[in-house]
Design an enzyme around this catalytic site. Structure first.
Site, PDB file in Angstrom:
ATOM      1  N   SER A 126      10.774  74.724  21.906  1.00 12.68           N
ATOM      2  CA  SER A 126      11.703  73.838  21.200  1.00 12.68           C
ATOM      3  C   SER A 126      11.036  73.233  19.974  1.00 12.68           C
ATOM      4  O   SER A 126       9.822  73.002  19.975  1.00 12.68           O
ATOM      5  CB  SER A 126      12.146  72.714  22.149  1.00 12.68           C
ATOM      6  OG  SER A 126      12.785  71.679  21.453  1.00 12.68           O
ATOM      7  N   TYR A 150      10.000  65.634  28.017  1.00  9.43           N
ATOM      8  CA  TYR A 150      10.615  66.964  27.878  1.00  9.43           C
ATOM      9  C   TYR A 150       9.846  67.780  26.836  1.00  9.43           C
ATOM     10  O   TYR A 150       9.415  68.901  27.105  1.00  9.43           O
ATOM     11  CB  TYR A 150      12.091  66.853  27.471  1.00  9.43           C
ATOM     12  CG  TYR A 150      12.602  68.122  26.858  1.00  9.43           C
ATOM     13  CD1 TYR A 150      12.745  68.249  25.481  1.00  9.43           C
ATOM     14  CD2 TYR A 150      12.875  69.234  27.657  1.00  9.43           C
ATOM     15  CE1 TYR A 150      13.151  69.437  24.919  1.00  9.43           C
ATOM     16  CE2 TYR A 150      13.288  70.432  27.096  1.00  9.43           C
ATOM     17  CZ  TYR A 150      13.417  70.516  25.717  1.00  9.43           C
ATOM     18  OH  TYR A 150      13.817  71.710  25.163  1.00  9.43           O
ATOM     19  N   LYS A 154       7.298  71.403  27.001  1.00  9.11           N
ATOM     20  CA  LYS A 154       7.357  72.603  26.154  1.00  9.11           C
ATOM     21  C   LYS A 154       6.002  72.854  25.488  1.00  9.11           C
ATOM     22  O   LYS A 154       5.533  73.986  25.395  1.00  9.11           O
ATOM     23  CB  LYS A 154       8.447  72.454  25.091  1.00  9.11           C
ATOM     24  CG  LYS A 154       9.856  72.432  25.663  1.00  9.11           C
ATOM     25  CD  LYS A 154      10.166  73.709  26.439  1.00  9.11           C
ATOM     26  CE  LYS A 154      11.574  73.728  26.971  1.00  9.11           C
ATOM     27  NZ  LYS A 154      11.878  74.959  27.752  1.00  9.11           N
TER      28      LYS A 154
HETATM   29  C1  WQD Z   1      21.271  65.297  16.670  1.00  7.94           C
HETATM   30  C2  WQD Z   1      21.579  64.182  15.671  1.00  7.94           C
HETATM   31  C3  WQD Z   1      21.181  61.987  16.537  1.00  7.94           C
HETATM   32  C4  WQD Z   1      24.399  62.119  19.520  1.00  7.94           C
HETATM   33  C5  WQD Z   1      17.649  67.248  21.083  1.00  7.94           C
HETATM   34  C6  WQD Z   1      16.349  67.594  21.742  1.00  7.94           C
HETATM   35  C7  WQD Z   1      15.962  68.997  21.383  1.00  7.94           C
HETATM   36  C8  WQD Z   1      17.074  69.951  21.734  1.00  7.94           C
HETATM   37  C9  WQD Z   1      18.362  69.537  21.038  1.00  7.94           C
HETATM   38  C10 WQD Z   1      16.625  70.926  23.878  1.00  7.94           C
HETATM   39  C11 WQD Z   1      20.534  63.066  15.693  1.00  7.94           C
HETATM   40  C12 WQD Z   1      22.662  62.186  16.234  1.00  7.94           C
HETATM   41  C13 WQD Z   1      23.509  62.454  18.509  1.00  7.94           C
HETATM   42  C14 WQD Z   1      25.345  61.076  19.306  1.00  7.94           C
HETATM   43  C15 WQD Z   1      24.488  60.784  17.087  1.00  7.94           C
HETATM   44  N1  WQD Z   1      17.267  70.010  23.121  1.00  7.94           N
HETATM   45  N2  WQD Z   1      23.566  61.798  17.323  1.00  7.94           N
HETATM   46  N3  WQD Z   1      25.350  60.450  18.092  1.00  7.94           N
HETATM   47  O1  WQD Z   1      17.972  64.815  19.238  1.00  7.94           O
HETATM   48  O2  WQD Z   1      17.940  66.563  17.354  1.00  7.94           O
HETATM   49  O3  WQD Z   1      17.474  67.275  19.690  1.00  7.94           O
HETATM   50  O4  WQD Z   1      18.640  68.198  21.461  1.00  7.94           O
HETATM   51  O5  WQD Z   1      15.928  71.823  23.520  1.00  7.94           O
HETATM   52  O6  WQD Z   1      14.798  69.333  22.089  1.00  7.94           O
HETATM   53  O7  WQD Z   1      15.368  66.714  21.239  1.00  7.94           O
HETATM   54  O8  WQD Z   1      19.774  66.600  19.061  1.00  7.94           O
HETATM   55  O9  WQD Z   1      22.218  66.529  19.220  1.00  7.94           O
HETATM   56  O10 WQD Z   1      20.849  64.755  20.452  1.00  7.94           O
HETATM   57  O11 WQD Z   1      21.041  64.697  17.961  1.00  7.94           O
HETATM   58  O12 WQD Z   1      24.517  60.189  15.994  1.00  7.94           O
HETATM   59  O13 WQD Z   1      26.182  60.720  20.199  1.00  7.94           O
HETATM   60  O14 WQD Z   1      22.810  63.577  16.025  1.00  7.94           O
HETATM   61  O15 WQD Z   1      20.760  60.668  16.152  1.00  7.94           O
HETATM   62  O16 WQD Z   1      20.385  62.598  14.362  1.00  7.94           O
HETATM   63  P1  WQD Z   1      18.248  66.204  18.761  1.00  7.94           P
HETATM   64  P2  WQD Z   1      21.026  65.641  19.251  1.00  7.94           P
END
Ligand code: WQD
Length: 339
Positions: A126, A150, A154
């Site tokens: 990841s 998490y 990885k």
């Molecule tokens: C994306 C953007 C949030 C939800 C994570 C893991 C990564 C992978 C993918 C497994 C950010 C914003 C999110 C919400 C928001 N998982 N957001 N409101 O954090 O980049 O990655 O998931 O492999 O390892 O770390 O993805 O989709 O959670 O967030 O504003 O309700 O959307 O702040 O900027 P992230 P995400």
């Protein structure tokens, strides 16, 4: 070399899409899944989509006898190890569950394979291993750092593979660093089906559009980004699946192991996603600005040049494609696989 490929966690989100891509190129997928984070219904839909039975065993990668029997019975040429937990917040609350399942599961699988002729494995890593990058786009030689258990599982998983390969040159590992997988197969029959309240942006936006959630919380609009909201490299799950096919074919052809980013090389903000999803669905996605989420970084997107040079793979689908396909899946399956 056999063209049968074992997919641990193959009934999951990435695994199920990869099964379809493998099947389309003539490789024979074999699924091992304990349904701890997936549903039997996925297999029924995969059989509908392929028009063929799915070779499957229910069980865990910790069941060494079962894994060894499957490798022998199906003459497995390579393994794609999807099985693992992936919720960042849950890993902070219950780190032992993550270290045992993600690190312990990998080491158990490797120990079992050691007793077989199968020495090729593709590992789901990841972009989280990059932590908060000093700059973007990110190349594979960027320093690794973890910001949550998490991500640490990885990073440790990658180190285990490096040590095992250094100890015995017969092992060959393909490490794939996923950026942000989103979207669904264009059929609308398989897709992301998170349990409970989605942690990730795309499934949450989808559930707002379909009326399951009243509004989206935008976690911070004061980041140093074009519109102040977080920027990520969203990659269509079907592009990601093709990346796995290219990786496993590279190993089956006898090439050395490698580590590559699987991303588009393009950053999109939270508000870009909201706008694209509203256009794709024709539905409003109301949102409210909320405080930043602890652990979030401002920007994270890939330099995907290595995957193109080494594997001949690059992402083709756009954010609009991702939103269109997510909406088709969500509209047809408002409660995911849960009926
Ligand atoms: C994306 C953007 C949030 C939800 C994570 C893991 C990564 C992978 C993918 C497994 C950010 C914003 C999110 C919400 C928001 N998982 N957001 N409101 O954090 O980049 O990655 O998931 O492999 O390892 O770390 O993805 O989709 O959670 O967030 O504003 O309700 O959307 O702040 O900027 P992230 P995400």
């Amino acid at each position: 070399m056999s063209t049968s490929v074992l997919l641990t966690g193959g009934a999951g989100y990435i695994g199920s899409h990869t099964l379809l891509a493998l099947h389309a190129t003539g490789l024979k997928p074999v699924v091992l899944d304990d349904f701890s984070n997936s549903q039997p219904e996925v297999l029924r839909r995969l059989e509908e989509l392929t028009g063929a039975p799915v070779a499957f065993e229910q069980g865990s990668v910790f069941d060494s006898d079962l894994v060894a029997r499957m490798v022998d019975r199906h003459q497995i040429g390579a393994v794609i190890h999807f099985a693992g937990f992936k919720a960042v917040g849950e890993s902070v609350a219950d780190p032992l569950k993550y270290y045992r399942n993600n690190v312990g599961g990998l080491t158990s699988l490797l120990a079992t394979l050691q007793g077989t002729a199968c020495r090729s494995l593709v590992f789901s890593s990841s972009a989280t291993v990059y932590g908060d990058p000093a700059s973007v786009p990110i190349t594979e030689d960027f320093p690794r750092q973890h910001t949550n258990p998490y991500g640490h599982t990885k990073l440790v998983g990658e180190d285990v593979l490096a040590a095992v390969a250094a100890s015995d040159a017969s092992w060959r590992f393909g490490v794939l660093r996923y950026f942000n997988p989103v979207g669904a197969h264009p059929s609308g029959r398989i897709g992301e089906s998170p349990n409970g309240i989605p942690n990730n942006l795309m499934p949450f936006v989808s559930q707002v559009a379909v009326g399951r959630r009243p509004f989206l919380q935008v976690f911070g609009d004061d980041y140093p980004t074009p519109d102040g909201t977080g920027v990520r490299d969203y990659i269509h799950v079907c592009d990601l699946a093709e990346g796995h096919v290219a990786a496993v074919r590279h190993l089956l052809a006898g090439n050395p192991g490698f580590t590559v980013n699987l991303g588009t090389g393009k950053g999109s903000s939270v508000l870009d996603m909201v706008k694209s999803f509203e256009a794709a669905s024709g539905k409003p996605v109301p949102y409210r600005i909320a405080p930043r989420r602890p652990g979030d970084v401002a920007e994270c997107y890939a330099d995907p040049a290595s995957a193109l040079a080494l594997l001949g793979w690059q992402a083709r689908l756009t954010l609009d494609d991702m939103c269109r396909d997510s909406w088709r899946w969500q509209e047809a399956n408002p409660h995911g696989y849960g009926g």
